[in-house]
Design an enzyme around this catalytic site. Structure first.
Site, PDB file in Angstrom:
ATOM      1  N   ASP A  66       7.218   2.799  -9.307  1.00  0.00           N
ATOM      2  CA  ASP A  66       6.601   2.815  -7.984  1.00  0.00           C
ATOM      3  C   ASP A  66       6.203   1.395  -7.551  1.00  0.00           C
ATOM      4  O   ASP A  66       5.077   0.944  -7.779  1.00  0.00           O
ATOM      5  CB  ASP A  66       5.384   3.753  -8.032  1.00  0.00           C
ATOM      6  N   SER A  84       3.275   0.877  -5.057  1.00  0.00           N
ATOM      7  CA  SER A  84       1.944   0.831  -5.674  1.00  0.00           C
ATOM      8  C   SER A  84       1.701  -0.494  -6.388  1.00  0.00           C
ATOM      9  O   SER A  84       0.640  -1.101  -6.237  1.00  0.00           O
ATOM     10  CB  SER A  84       1.770   1.970  -6.679  1.00  0.00           C
ATOM     11  N   TYR A 134      -0.279  11.732   1.098  1.00  0.00           N
ATOM     12  CA  TYR A 134      -0.461  10.679   2.093  1.00  0.00           C
ATOM     13  C   TYR A 134      -1.353  11.149   3.228  1.00  0.00           C
ATOM     14  O   TYR A 134      -1.551  12.355   3.423  1.00  0.00           O
ATOM     15  CB  TYR A 134       0.894  10.297   2.706  1.00  0.00           C
TER      16      TYR A 134
END
Ligand code: NAD
Length: 386
Positions: free
Chosen positions: A135, A138, A233
């Protein structure tokens, strides 16, 4: 299989997609690695370090792009100084991996599909536990959050920590973090380590405990609507809810020395959290660091890439903050890339299993087609302007 590491040409981009340590790991697993001369320079990795890791240094950029079976990069594909687009160099059947900005630049995805290139977008890696080590959104957001707190501390004409000295006692700075996702949480942690008193707000109530565990106070605003979308989200909230939050948040903004904004809604312009009127009510010397500057800004006065002075308040709109910590940003990004490669390559050959949700989600073009529905919609929206 020949994996190439491109030198980034985006303005101000200092990161590199693979660092020498990760190259050594890939070479050990039997892969051939080509690195464009100077690719690691911005992140302080020399060509010699790549050679020592087993890579071949390539000086001819076009040669590297044309011969690559798989090319890794950081920033989206760009037009070069000679007017040629990077994507036109890739051979049919090649794979390209990077932050390709497929929703912002869907026409590039169409060109890649037409050229029979398989493209993986790091933005499209699902935010799941299994995909955590791939990811890159992130890993890079954490760096941006850390740096935002440092920028705020540097621009503030005060100390961050409380100081008791013979010359008097200085009160600690008050920092307000708006948007407590990956970047916001790292900004909170960094500001706390520097000794500031920190408050934070997010429309997703689930982050309250994370904020508190970092030693910050969570500012509660009760909204009469669902604020969380699929994947955890944020959802875009109604004008009524925005107005309701602004009423509560104005008081906190007025009392803060530093406001760090990180609020984003995927695929949308960033929400305006700090209006011009709020800026006018802040104390002279206060600072706003707007991490959403490139997505339209969370502050109405933000100008991307600039420091704006308004009513004595400095509004910083940084661009590509992860690139300002290039060694660790590249190290983390490299780890994300290598973990993804381990999923894509079996016994030295590309092995794409589209039943795998990570491959299914991150692969934007393959076999001459745009596979991602949202990218197809973005392309359609350009073709049919309203
Ligand atoms: P992001 O960059 O899209 O947004 C940043 C923050 O802004 C989010 O916390 C969002 O809630 C907040 N926000 C949006 N509109 C706002 C508004 N009007 N006012 C205040 N705040 C607002 O988000 P991100 O940091 O990339 O990730 C968000 C979430 O995604 C995570 O907290 C988590 O739930 C999920 N995630 C999961 C994983 C995983 O499971 N591996 C990894 C990363 C992220």
């Amino acid at each position: 299989m020949k994996i190439a590491v491109a030198k980034e040409i985006d303005m101000g981009e200092r990161r590199v997609a693979l660092i020498p340590d990760m190259v050594a790991r890939l070479v050990k697993s039997g892969l051939e690695i080509w690195v464009e001369a100077g690719a690691g320079e911005g992140a302080c990795f020399s060509d010699a370090a790549y050679e020592a890791a087993g890579a071949t240094i390539i000086h001819d950029t076009a040669h590297l792009w044309r011969e690559a079976d798989l090319l890794v990069k950081v920033s989206p594909l760009r037009e070069r100084e000679d007017g040629q687009s990077e994507l036109s160099f890739l051979k049919p059947g090649a794979v390209v991996i990077g932050f390709l900005n497929p929703l912002g630049e869907p026409h590039d995805m169409r060109h890649l599909a037409e050229r029979q290139v398989t493209a993986f977008s790091m933005e499209m890696i699902p935010r799941t536990s299994r995909a955590q080590s791939m990811d890159a959104l992130s890993s890079q957001a954490a760096i941006a959050g850390y740096k935002a707190a440092l920028l705020g501390a540097t621009a503030l004409p005060k100390f961050f920590p409380m100081l008791t000295t013979a010359a008097g006692t200085m009160a600690p700075a008050k920092v307000f973090v708006m948007g407590a996702g990956v970047a916001g949480l790292q900004a909170i942690a960094t500001a706390r380590r520097l000794g500031a008193v920190v408050e934070a707000f997010d429309i997703r109530p689930a982050v309250k405990e994370e904020v508190q565990s970092l030693g910050a106070k969570f500012v509660e605003v009760t909204l009469q609507e669902e604020t969380v979308a699929a994947g955890g989200y944020a959802r875009e909230i109604s004008e009524e809810s925005k107005e309701r939050s602004r009423q509560v948040l104005t008081e906190h903004i007025k009392q803060s020395d530093v406001v760090i904004t990180t609020a984003q809604v995927p695929g949308r312009k960033a929400p305006t959290l700090v209006t011009e009127d709020m800026v006018m009510q802040m104390k002279p010397g206060s600072v706003i660091v707007d991490l959403a500057a490139e997505q339209g800004g969370n502050c109405a006065c933000t100008e991307p890439g600039k420091d704006v002075l308004k009513n004595g308040v400095t509004i910083i709109g940084p661009i590509n903050l992860p690139s300002s910590v290039p060694i660790h940003a590249s190290q983390m990004y490299s780890k994300n890339i290598v973990t993804l490669l381990q999923l894509l390559i079996k016994d030295g050959e590309l092995n794409l299993n589209f039943d795998d949700d990570i491959i299914q989600s991150a692969c934007v073009t393959h076999g001459g087609e745009i596979r991602n529905q949202r990218v197809r919609e973005a392309l359609e929206a350009i073709r049919q302007p309203v």
